[in-house]
Design a protein around this motif. Sequence first.
Motif, PDB file in Angstrom:
ATOM      1  N   UNK A  79       0.835  -1.203   0.000  1.00 11.97           N
ATOM      2  CA  UNK A  79       0.000   0.000   0.000  1.00 11.97           C
ATOM      3  C   UNK A  79       0.869   1.253   0.000  1.00 11.97           C
ATOM      4  N   UNK A  80       1.958   1.220   0.732  1.00  7.42           N
ATOM      5  CA  UNK A  80       2.891   2.350   0.728  1.00  7.42           C
ATOM      6  C   UNK A  80       3.541   2.485  -0.650  1.00  7.42           C
ATOM      7  N   UNK A  81       3.927   1.368  -1.206  1.00 10.34           N
ATOM      8  CA  UNK A  81       4.581   1.377  -2.519  1.00 10.34           C
ATOM      9  C   UNK A  81       3.674   2.014  -3.574  1.00 10.34           C
ATOM     10  N   UNK A  82       2.407   1.637  -3.559  1.00 10.37           N
ATOM     11  CA  UNK A  82       1.462   2.155  -4.563  1.00 10.37           C
ATOM     12  C   UNK A  82       1.220   3.652  -4.405  1.00 10.37           C
ATOM     13  N   UNK A  83       1.340   4.156  -3.186  1.00  8.43           N
ATOM     14  CA  UNK A  83       0.989   5.556  -2.923  1.00  8.43           C
ATOM     15  C   UNK A  83       2.141   6.530  -3.157  1.00  8.43           C
ATOM     16  N   UNK A  84       3.340   6.040  -3.380  1.00 10.61           N
ATOM     17  CA  UNK A  84       4.486   6.931  -3.596  1.00 10.61           C
ATOM     18  C   UNK A  84       4.371   7.617  -4.949  1.00 10.61           C
ATOM     19  N   UNK A  85       4.571   8.931  -4.938  1.00  9.93           N
ATOM     20  CA  UNK A  85       4.561   9.721  -6.165  1.00  9.93           C
ATOM     21  C   UNK A  85       5.971  10.242  -6.440  1.00  9.93           C
ATOM     22  N   UNK A  86       6.200  10.774  -7.634  1.00  9.40           N
ATOM     23  CA  UNK A  86       7.527  11.362  -7.908  1.00  9.40           C
ATOM     24  C   UNK A  86       7.870  12.500  -6.960  1.00  9.40           C
ATOM     25  N   UNK A  87       6.838  13.179  -6.422  1.00  9.78           N
ATOM     26  CA  UNK A  87       7.087  14.321  -5.527  1.00  9.78           C
ATOM     27  C   UNK A  87       7.234  13.909  -4.064  1.00  9.78           C
ATOM     28  N   UNK A  88       7.010  12.644  -3.753  1.00  8.61           N
ATOM     29  CA  UNK A  88       7.098  12.185  -2.363  1.00  8.61           C
ATOM     30  C   UNK A  88       8.533  12.268  -1.864  1.00  8.61           C
ATOM     31  N   UNK A  89       8.700  12.800  -0.659  1.00  8.88           N
ATOM     32  CA  UNK A  89      10.033  12.896  -0.069  1.00  8.88           C
ATOM     33  C   UNK A  89      10.138  12.234   1.301  1.00  8.88           C
ATOM     34  N   UNK A  90       9.008  12.035   1.966  1.00 12.76           N
ATOM     35  CA  UNK A  90       9.021  11.488   3.320  1.00 12.76           C
ATOM     36  C   UNK A  90       7.884  10.489   3.479  1.00 12.76           C
ATOM     37  N   UNK A  91       8.168   9.369   4.122  1.00 11.49           N
ATOM     38  CA  UNK A  91       7.145   8.468   4.622  1.00 11.49           C
ATOM     39  C   UNK A  91       7.066   8.683   6.123  1.00 11.49           C
ATOM     40  N   UNK A  92       5.846   8.880   6.630  1.00 16.29           N
ATOM     41  CA  UNK A  92       5.675   9.255   8.033  1.00 16.29           C
ATOM     42  C   UNK A  92       4.617   8.381   8.684  1.00 16.29           C
ATOM     43  N   UNK A  93       4.922   7.846   9.861  1.00 14.28           N
ATOM     44  CA  UNK A  93       3.963   7.026  10.590  1.00 14.28           C
ATOM     45  C   UNK A  93       4.278   7.058  12.078  1.00 14.28           C
ATOM     46  N   UNK A  94       3.383   6.484  12.854  1.00 10.21           N
ATOM     47  CA  UNK A  94       3.575   6.346  14.299  1.00 10.21           C
ATOM     48  C   UNK A  94       3.847   4.880  14.624  1.00 10.21           C
TER      49      UNK A  94
END
Length: 445
Positions: free
Chosen positions: A145-160
């Motif tokens: 799900x994270x892989x599918x949501x990454x865009x070219x403009x994505x710079x940070x993955x953030x979670x708790x």
Amino acid sequence: MTGFATRQVHGDAGRDAGASGAPAPGRVTPRATPVYLTAGFEFEEWEQAGGHFGAGEGYAYTRTGNPTTAAVERRIAALEGGADALFVASGQAAVTLALLGLVSAGQRVLAAASLYEGTRGLLLENLPRLGIEADFVDAAADPAAWERAIRPETRVLFLESIPNARNDLPDLAAVADVAHAHGLALVVDNTLATPYLLRPIEHGADVVVHSASKFLAGHGSVLGGVVVDSGTFDPAASGGLYPHLVAPSRTGGPSVPQRHGGRARLAYLRETVAPRFGPTPSPLNAFLVGQGIETLSLRVARQSATALEVARWLAFRPEVASVDYCGLDSSPSYALAKRYLPDGQGSVFTFTLHGGAPAARAFVETVEVVTHMTHIGDVRSLVLHPPTTSHVLRTPAEQAAGGVHPGTLRLSIGVEDLPDLIADLERGLAAAVRAPADIDPEETP
């Protein structure tokens, strides 16, 4: 390496404060961390001033550094297994700075949907005004799900690490692998787990943030936040995604990585972001957080053990529709909890009453040992009604998607005796059952 409890008590705080550029504390060495409650520090010679402003040596002004604060930063970095840390005025400031150090206008943050509402509001309302947008992942435990949501403009993955307060755990190592495959940074809010239960850097996180006001301080008396960096920034691996980190200085001097190596992310925050946005902590607050850290493992171990017993008890009560606690074997996150949180699953969770909002109100207004207030991680047990407080800006559909229903209550378990807590909760549940007859629905929140 010494054990966690030994490090949290001894660390390197206090013993080296006098050698860190601060005024010498005297002929005796203080065992407790000295509190340098001062706006600035006197320069003893001409060259010392130039050395500070040119190379960042020593201390000049508390907005850019203070030896009391630095001692607490070192302690927290050591407990998290990080290379360096930056202590700021609040947990919200820590999240904001960590993101602003990595994301620029026109770029995006990809976050877990079950974020603390204050962070969610930052991503939806404040950062967009700076040209920074956010996307959200509903299935935080699914790396695809994270892989599918990454865009070219994505710079940070953030979670708790433990979401506040639904307890739907992410698979940290798997998400870290996704982030690093794209050259992106993984930022983890570790407030609810604390470094005693979980150290995200050991599972691939690049940056860890905390609201130090919660478990690190532990007594509900001060505010503070901290950003911890793994010290693994690699300009080559980032693929040019963070040009502000690798560019020469405004005067053409060496870049941040050339001066600080793998600590470039944290150094950039310390030199460029934090002093200019100005979320400066009081040295006294830093001192009190440092005092709280010395008993962190004792408090968190007891709170987690008690929370598990409370959750098990609630799960069998007829008044309770559901309990969202990852330590229960009925939880969808139980397998991840056993993997990532073997020493305890934290002490903040939600449960939902059958009677809806009237039952929740009756419960809150009846309990006596459990305090009704906005906070978590306190030595005192606390309760809050998310639908009318922390999650009030979410639509009913958004609340339901996040596991928040009219009868949902959030508990933060303290260090009280378990029998006293159970007796108090039982008193609250008895009132909840009577709620439809005792409370006019028109008066419910």
